[in-house]
Design an enzyme around this catalytic site. Structure first.
Site, PDB file in Angstrom:
ATOM      1  N   SER A  92      11.444   7.409  10.299  1.00  0.00           N
ATOM      2  CA  SER A  92      10.898   6.676   9.141  1.00  0.00           C
ATOM      3  C   SER A  92      11.494   7.130   7.815  1.00  0.00           C
ATOM      4  CB  SER A  92       9.367   6.828   9.099  1.00  0.00           C
ATOM      5  OG  SER A  92       8.773   6.421  10.310  1.00  0.00           O
ATOM      6  N   SER A  96       5.732  12.813  11.426  1.00  0.00           N
ATOM      7  CA  SER A  96       5.567  11.715  10.476  1.00  0.00           C
ATOM      8  C   SER A  96       6.306  11.984   9.169  1.00  0.00           C
ATOM      9  CB  SER A  96       4.077  11.507  10.185  1.00  0.00           C
ATOM     10  OG  SER A  96       3.905  10.590   9.135  1.00  0.00           O
ATOM     11  N   LYS A 127       0.834  -1.207   0.000  1.00  0.00           N
ATOM     12  CA  LYS A 127       0.000   0.000   0.000  1.00  0.00           C
ATOM     13  C   LYS A 127       0.863   1.249   0.000  1.00  0.00           C
ATOM     14  CE  LYS A 127      -1.006   0.629   4.999  1.00  0.00           C
ATOM     15  NZ  LYS A 127      -0.634   2.065   5.109  1.00  0.00           N
ATOM     16  N   SER A 128       2.061   1.169   0.570  1.00  0.00           N
ATOM     17  CA  SER A 128       2.970   2.319   0.554  1.00  0.00           C
ATOM     18  C   SER A 128       3.368   2.672  -0.870  1.00  0.00           C
ATOM     19  CB  SER A 128       4.220   2.020   1.387  1.00  0.00           C
ATOM     20  OG  SER A 128       3.898   1.834   2.741  1.00  0.00           O
ATOM     21  N   ARG A 144       1.685   6.015  -3.287  1.00  0.00           N
ATOM     22  CA  ARG A 144       2.569   6.957  -3.974  1.00  0.00           C
ATOM     23  C   ARG A 144       2.330   6.905  -5.475  1.00  0.00           C
ATOM     24  NH1 ARG A 144       4.550   5.671   0.764  1.00  0.00           N
ATOM     25  NH2 ARG A 144       6.056   7.022   1.848  1.00  0.00           N
ATOM     26  N   ASP A 146       6.482   0.401  11.716  1.00  0.00           N
ATOM     27  CA  ASP A 146       5.394  -0.550  11.463  1.00  0.00           C
ATOM     28  C   ASP A 146       5.757  -1.973  11.862  1.00  0.00           C
ATOM     29  OD1 ASP A 146       3.661   1.378  10.592  1.00  0.00           O
ATOM     30  OD2 ASP A 146       4.010   1.034   8.459  1.00  0.00           O
ATOM     31  N   ARG A 152      -6.187  13.035  14.495  1.00  0.00           N
ATOM     32  CA  ARG A 152      -4.764  12.886  14.159  1.00  0.00           C
ATOM     33  C   ARG A 152      -4.237  14.215  13.610  1.00  0.00           C
ATOM     34  NH1 ARG A 152      -4.147   7.192  10.993  1.00  0.00           N
ATOM     35  NH2 ARG A 152      -1.924   7.687  11.235  1.00  0.00           N
TER      36      ARG A 152
END
Length: 421
Positions: free
Chosen positions: A175, A147, A22-23, A27, A290, A101
């Site tokens: 990350s 993030s 999904k990452s 994108r 993750d 969030r």
């Protein structure tokens, strides 16, 4: 739906096709939407990519609201995309947790570049009202502890800015492999991206979507590494790339310390048990947050004390994942501690457990998938709200069943048990 999981009756020997990442998919969807010649794209079959596709196609057809439900990546990426797309007028919203969030850091950065974004509710949080316009670009500075999706969102939108964009990351960045993944995909599609130290420079340009390609999900693969470690079984993972730009590719080296080796043959990752196991793990998980639930549950099941640091971003995931882990690991008898708000520690302390664990998932797909393999040691462990896996890996329960696990609906299980009594 709540489920109970029972382990295979024999040693696991399974072959599993990994879902698309999904990452990578999210994108790719933004790059494809920004390309003058979009290609036919196969996106990951998961909730996050589904809502991203729906938002992009809906607004292209004139919709004035885009609801991305609980997809944090979609919220960040679409904020920058819509803000830099002239003529767009959209309210970007999500579910209750999404509207809790924070997104103020990204909004402030975009506003400094000329974006027209206002808050429909609480300052600093979705929903957002966005009026897209052509942005001049220039330079922005972001706190490295926020993030990495904020950085990637700005990067993806930067080629459409008149002067491109230079991003300076202040302090230690979290990350960063995800930022490197973004840069790699942008370069594959014809964009000049230079990264040196804490600076990233993106030149203005046009995306060539023909450079897009799919990639199996290394985050999803981590749960099969966990299953292999707990069961001492043999598992083949198909669809992964050995030289993937995904940061969670690090799971290979990480699980070597938890007695699982990885060998490659014809594009298949062969997972097999090894005799050696680390007596203790002390890991900085800043680059791979993750993987934290997977590592924590695996260590507790294998009696490996651990210290996992660099977890500050876990506080703003689908849930406060750090506190959720501490609470649910206690149900497996493991007494963990949270230090300084960014470190999870287990020194091997245990407490009595008087009932079969029922794991709350807090609407978090990674909590469900990380705790499910504990069924190897705890037959009948219950996973609450099991459908949350559709966020990233809809076929997870089916794949577990194909590997020999028995997945039983909790309500039916209780009914059968009561009839037998």
């Amino acid at each position: 739906m709540d489920i109970r999981i029972f382990p295979p009756e024999e040693i696991i020997e399974a072959a599993i096709e990994m879902p698309l990442s999904k990452s990578v998919s999210n994108r790719a969807l933004i790059i494809n939407a920004m390309s003058d010649a979009p290609v036919e794209l196969t996106a990951a079959a998961c909730d996050d990519s589904r809502v991203m596709e729906a938002a992009l196609s809906g607004t292209a057809s004139g919709a004035d609201t885009a609801d991305i439900e609980g997809a944090g990546t979609a919220m960040r990426f679409l904020t920058a995309y819509f803000a830099s797309k002239p003529g767009t007028a959209v309210t970007l919203t999500g579910n209750g947790r999404m509207c809790q969030r924070p997104i103020g850091v990204l909004v402030d950065a975009l506003r400094s570049l000329g974006a027209d974004i206002s808050y429909a509710g609480c300052e600093g949080y979705p929903p957002l009202m966005i009026a897209g316009r052509r942005l001049a670009g220039g330079s922005v500075c972001l706190n490295g502890e926020v993030s990495s999706q904020y950085v990637s969102a700005l990067m993806l939108a930067a080629p459409a800015m008149d002067n491109g964009l230079e991003i300076t990351i202040d302090g230690d960045a979290v990350s960063m492999p995800y930022v490197d993944l973004t840069a790699s995909m942008m370069r594959d599609c014809g964009i000049e991206v230079a990264r040196g130290g804490n600076k990233i420079r993106i030149e203005p340009g046009k995306y060539d979507a023909s450079g897009l390609h799919g990639d199996g999900d290394w985050s999803a693969a981590s749960y099969w590494y966990e299953i292999a470690a707990l069961s001492a079984g043999w598992i083949d993972l198909k669809g992964l790339s050995e030289d993937s730009a995904q940061g969670d590719r690090a799971v290979c080296k990480l699980f070597e310390r938890m007695c699982i080796s990885t060998e490659w043959e014809d594009g298949v990752a062969h997972l097999s048990p090894m005799p050696d196991q680390a007596p203790r793990l002390s890991l900085d998980m800043t680059d791979t947050p993750d993987l934290v639930p997977t590592v924590a549950v695996t260590c507790c099941m294998l009696n490996i004390p651990f210290r996992l640091s660099g977890l500050q971003t876990l506080r703003i995931k689908e849930t406060d994942r750090l506190e959720a882990l501490r609470t649910e690991l206690l149900k497996l008898s493991a007494v963990t501690e949270i230090e300084r708000g960014d470190t999870l520690v287990w020194e091997g302390a245990r407490c009595p457990v008087h009932e079969l664990p029922s794991i709350d998932t807090y609407g978090d797909h990674r909590m469900a998938m990380a705790f499910a393999p504990a069924a190897v040691f705890i037959p009948g462990i219950e996973i609450k709200d099991a459908k949350v896996v559709t966020k990233s890996y809809p076929g997870f329960w089916k794949d577990m069943a194909s590997a020999g696990f028995h997945i039983v609906d909790s309500e039916k299980y209780e009914q059968m048990k009561s009839e037998l009594e």
